[in-house]
Scaffold this motif. Structure first.
Motif, PDB file in Angstrom:
ATOM      1  N   THR A  50     -14.431  14.818   2.867  1.00 15.49           N
ATOM      2  CA  THR A  50     -15.281  15.789   2.181  1.00 15.49           C
ATOM      3  C   THR A  50     -16.687  15.179   2.117  1.00 15.49           C
ATOM      4  N   LEU A  51     -17.688  16.000   1.820  1.00 17.41           N
ATOM      5  CA  LEU A  51     -19.049  15.449   1.725  1.00 17.41           C
ATOM      6  C   LEU A  51     -19.137  14.423   0.594  1.00 17.41           C
ATOM      7  N   ALA A  52     -18.424  14.673  -0.476  1.00 20.45           N
ATOM      8  CA  ALA A  52     -18.436  13.715  -1.595  1.00 20.45           C
ATOM      9  C   ALA A  52     -17.810  12.388  -1.159  1.00 20.45           C
ATOM     10  N   GLN A  53     -16.725  12.449  -0.408  1.00 23.25           N
ATOM     11  CA  GLN A  53     -16.091  11.205   0.075  1.00 23.25           C
ATOM     12  C   GLN A  53     -17.003  10.469   1.045  1.00 23.25           C
ATOM     13  N   GLN A  54     -17.704  11.218   1.887  1.00 22.67           N
ATOM     14  CA  GLN A  54     -18.648  10.597   2.831  1.00 22.67           C
ATOM     15  C   GLN A  54     -19.767   9.887   2.070  1.00 22.67           C
ATOM     16  N   ALA A  55     -20.289  10.564   1.031  1.00 28.38           N
ATOM     17  CA  ALA A  55     -21.367   9.970   0.232  1.00 28.38           C
ATOM     18  C   ALA A  55     -20.866   8.698  -0.468  1.00 28.38           C
ATOM     19  N   THR A  56     -19.649   8.725  -0.983  1.00 26.77           N
ATOM     20  CA  THR A  56     -19.080   7.552  -1.660  1.00 26.77           C
ATOM     21  C   THR A  56     -18.926   6.388  -0.676  1.00 26.77           C
ATOM     22  N   PHE A  57     -18.445   6.684   0.518  1.00 22.73           N
ATOM     23  CA  PHE A  57     -18.344   5.642   1.552  1.00 22.73           C
ATOM     24  C   PHE A  57     -19.733   5.078   1.852  1.00 22.73           C
ATOM     25  N   GLY A  58     -20.716   5.959   2.021  1.00 24.01           N
ATOM     26  CA  GLY A  58     -22.073   5.521   2.322  1.00 24.01           C
ATOM     27  C   GLY A  58     -22.649   4.610   1.249  1.00 24.01           C
ATOM     28  N   ARG A  59     -22.417   4.947  -0.004  1.00 21.15           N
ATOM     29  CA  ARG A  59     -23.002   4.177  -1.105  1.00 21.15           C
ATOM     30  C   ARG A  59     -22.481   2.737  -1.154  1.00 21.15           C
ATOM     31  N   ARG A  60     -21.331   2.487  -0.497  1.00 27.95           N
ATOM     32  CA  ARG A  60     -20.843   1.100  -0.435  1.00 27.95           C
ATOM     33  C   ARG A  60     -21.818   0.209   0.336  1.00 27.95           C
ATOM     34  N   PHE A  61     -22.644   0.836   1.194  1.00 25.71           N
ATOM     35  CA  PHE A  61     -23.581   0.054   2.018  1.00 25.71           C
ATOM     36  C   PHE A  61     -24.958  -0.064   1.376  1.00 25.71           C
ATOM     37  N   GLY A  62     -25.219   0.725   0.338  1.00 31.55           N
ATOM     38  CA  GLY A  62     -26.523   0.630  -0.320  1.00 31.55           C
ATOM     39  C   GLY A  62     -26.959   1.963  -0.888  1.00 31.55           C
ATOM     40  N   GLU A  63     -28.246   2.032  -1.234  1.00 33.20           N
ATOM     41  CA  GLU A  63     -28.842   3.256  -1.791  1.00 33.20           C
ATOM     42  C   GLU A  63     -29.037   4.283  -0.685  1.00 33.20           C
ATOM     43  N   PHE A  64     -29.105   5.547  -1.045  1.00 26.52           N
ATOM     44  CA  PHE A  64     -29.410   6.583  -0.059  1.00 26.52           C
ATOM     45  C   PHE A  64     -30.870   6.512   0.370  1.00 26.52           C
ATOM     46  N   ASP A  65     -31.112   6.805   1.640  1.00 27.65           N
ATOM     47  CA  ASP A  65     -32.466   7.009   2.163  1.00 27.65           C
ATOM     48  C   ASP A  65     -33.027   8.293   1.522  1.00 27.65           C
ATOM     49  N   PRO A  66     -34.356   8.388   1.348  1.00 24.11           N
ATOM     50  CA  PRO A  66     -34.931   9.596   0.743  1.00 24.11           C
ATOM     51  C   PRO A  66     -34.499  10.904   1.427  1.00 24.11           C
ATOM     52  N   LEU A  67     -34.196  10.851   2.727  1.00 24.21           N
ATOM     53  CA  LEU A  67     -33.779  12.073   3.434  1.00 24.21           C
ATOM     54  C   LEU A  67     -32.575  12.740   2.777  1.00 24.21           C
ATOM     55  N   VAL A  68     -31.662  11.935   2.253  1.00 22.12           N
ATOM     56  CA  VAL A  68     -30.411  12.502   1.719  1.00 22.12           C
ATOM     57  C   VAL A  68     -30.281  12.276   0.215  1.00 22.12           C
ATOM     58  N   GLN A  69     -31.381  11.828  -0.395  1.00 23.52           N
ATOM     59  CA  GLN A  69     -31.355  11.396  -1.794  1.00 23.52           C
ATOM     60  C   GLN A  69     -30.632  12.364  -2.739  1.00 23.52           C
ATOM     61  N   ALA A  70     -30.930  13.640  -2.632  1.00 24.85           N
ATOM     62  CA  ALA A  70     -30.427  14.573  -3.640  1.00 24.85           C
ATOM     63  C   ALA A  70     -28.911  14.723  -3.562  1.00 24.85           C
ATOM     64  N   THR A  71     -28.358  14.790  -2.354  1.00 26.39           N
ATOM     65  CA  THR A  71     -26.967  15.196  -2.207  1.00 26.39           C
ATOM     66  C   THR A  71     -26.085  14.150  -1.538  1.00 26.39           C
ATOM     67  N   GLY A  72     -26.685  13.139  -0.916  1.00 32.27           N
ATOM     68  CA  GLY A  72     -25.884  12.149  -0.200  1.00 32.27           C
ATOM     69  C   GLY A  72     -25.632  12.503   1.249  1.00 32.27           C
ATOM     70  N   SER A  73     -25.975  13.729   1.668  1.00 26.93           N
ATOM     71  CA  SER A  73     -25.844  14.060   3.091  1.00 26.93           C
ATOM     72  C   SER A  73     -26.733  15.254   3.428  1.00 26.93           C
ATOM     73  N   VAL A  74     -27.026  15.388   4.716  1.00 26.91           N
ATOM     74  CA  VAL A  74     -27.696  16.590   5.215  1.00 26.91           C
ATOM     75  C   VAL A  74     -26.904  17.083   6.428  1.00 26.91           C
ATOM     76  N   ALA A  75     -26.952  18.399   6.654  1.00 24.89           N
ATOM     77  CA  ALA A  75     -26.287  18.950   7.831  1.00 24.89           C
ATOM     78  C   ALA A  75     -27.214  18.792   9.030  1.00 24.89           C
ATOM     79  N   ILE A  76     -26.668  18.262  10.122  1.00 26.19           N
ATOM     80  CA  ILE A  76     -27.375  18.205  11.403  1.00 26.19           C
ATOM     81  C   ILE A  76     -26.695  19.301  12.219  1.00 26.19           C
ATOM     82  N   SER A  77     -27.292  20.477  12.236  1.00 25.39           N
ATOM     83  CA  SER A  77     -26.531  21.640  12.683  1.00 25.39           C
ATOM     84  C   SER A  77     -27.432  22.709  13.269  1.00 25.39           C
ATOM     85  N   ASN A  78     -26.928  23.383  14.292  1.00 24.87           N
ATOM     86  CA  ASN A  78     -27.669  24.530  14.830  1.00 24.87           C
ATOM     87  C   ASN A  78     -27.248  25.837  14.158  1.00 24.87           C
ATOM     88  N   LEU A  79     -26.486  25.722  13.064  1.00 24.25           N
ATOM     89  CA  LEU A  79     -26.159  26.905  12.261  1.00 24.25           C
ATOM     90  C   LEU A  79     -26.990  26.896  10.986  1.00 24.25           C
TER      91      LEU A  79
END
Ligand code: OGA
Ligand code: MN
Length: 286
Positions: A50-79
């Motif tokens: 889930t996006l929440a699980q992805q964000a939790t995994f990411g936070r093990r490596f450090g703080e979020f970059d400003p690009l994803v600060q608010a939510t922990g992820s962004v969609a890279i998508s053509n939709l």
């Protein structure tokens, strides 16, 4: 099934199976962290985070970059968020097409990124791979004359520059790295803050090497890029839904491969901020 690490057969990259990223214990994370430093790119098939699980995994490596600060992820998508394909003149399409050039994430920001995580929700029937290139091996195999030429030099990094050069510029669409005077200056040889290993630090955002003319600089950077992004330094991943990839932006370049833009491709990106000391530009004020 227990944890297995299968090297990619290139100078970087490994596939890790037999674990659930959503339920990592401290000991397993330690193994993953060491593999991350050694292989620089890790692919974890069949995770379906889930996006929440992805964000939790990411936070093990450090703080979020400003690009994803608010939510922990962004969609890279053509939709679009309404599920319809983005029109070709949508500003995001310029970013997606720009991603098809070799780059390292946030190098045009005041502090460049430490790591990125990408997961696949919808994949096209063909193409749309992600590829990585090992800048540690590139530097180590560079001939002595070239290495001497780049030692002590630095380049500016700008998203405005790279988007304009690739023909995907959308004036006013980027809030950072857009103004020339804000473009950070970064050494062409970067010492990894955790491993101490040196790597080439280049990519599509780089321009204006110190002490060179615009034309000399462009020729040098193009030459370095084409030398660096070759076998045995390359790994390409053909995505399946649910796969997760993690890479080290401090020593790896990456790019997206083309696909039919009439087919949906939905990826979720989590970006981990670099160290404000070691990933800050040489003359970055803010
Ligand atoms: C990124 C990126 C490549 C891809 O998410 O930073 O460059 O294959 N993605 O989508
Ligand atoms: Mn990227």
């Amino acid at each position: 099934m227990s944890l297995s690490i299968t090297p990619a057969g290139a100078s970087l990259g490994a596939t890790i199976r037999g674990i659930r990223l959503a339920e990592l214990d401290a000991q397993t994370f330690k193994v993953i962290h060491l593999a991350f430093l050694q292989y620089a790119v890790l692919v974890f098939p069949d995770q379906h985070l889930t996006l929440a699980q992805q964000a939790t995994f990411g936070r093990r490596f450090g703080e979020f970059d400003p690009l994803v600060q608010a939510t922990g992820s962004v969609a890279i998508s053509n939709l679009r968020s309404d599920g319809r394909l983005r029109p070709r003149d949508d500003a995001m399409m310029g970013i997606l097409l720009g991603n098809e050039g070799w780059h390292t994430d946030s190098s045009y920001m005041p502090v460049s990124a430490k790591a990125s995580i990408l997961s696949a929700e919808i994949v096209p029937t063909a193409g749309g791979e992600t590829e990585w290139a090992d800048m540690r091996d590139a530097l180590e195999t560079l001939d002595a004359a070239r290495r001497a030429q780049i030692g002590g030099r630095a380049a500016r990094h700008s998203l405005q520059y790279s988007q304009a050069r690739s023909g995907h510029e959308k004036p006013g669409s980027y809030s950072y790295g857009y103004e020339d005077h804000d473009a950070p200056l970064r050494p062409l040889i970067k010492t990894h803050p955790e491993t101490g290993r040196d790597a080439l630090f280049i990519g599509r955002h780089a321009y204006d090497v110190t002490g060179l003319s615009t034309a000399e600089s462009e020729a040098l950077l193009d030459d370095l890029l084409s030398f660096a992004c070759q076998s045995p330094r390359l790994w390409s991943h053909r995505w399946a839904v649910g796969d997760v990839a993690l890479w080290d932006n401090r020593c790896v370049l990456h790019r997206a491969r083309p696909y039919d833009l009439d087919e949906p491709r939905v990826m979720h990106h989590t970006r981990i901020a670099g160290d404000p000391v070691t990933e800050r530009g040489l003359d970055t004020r803010n």
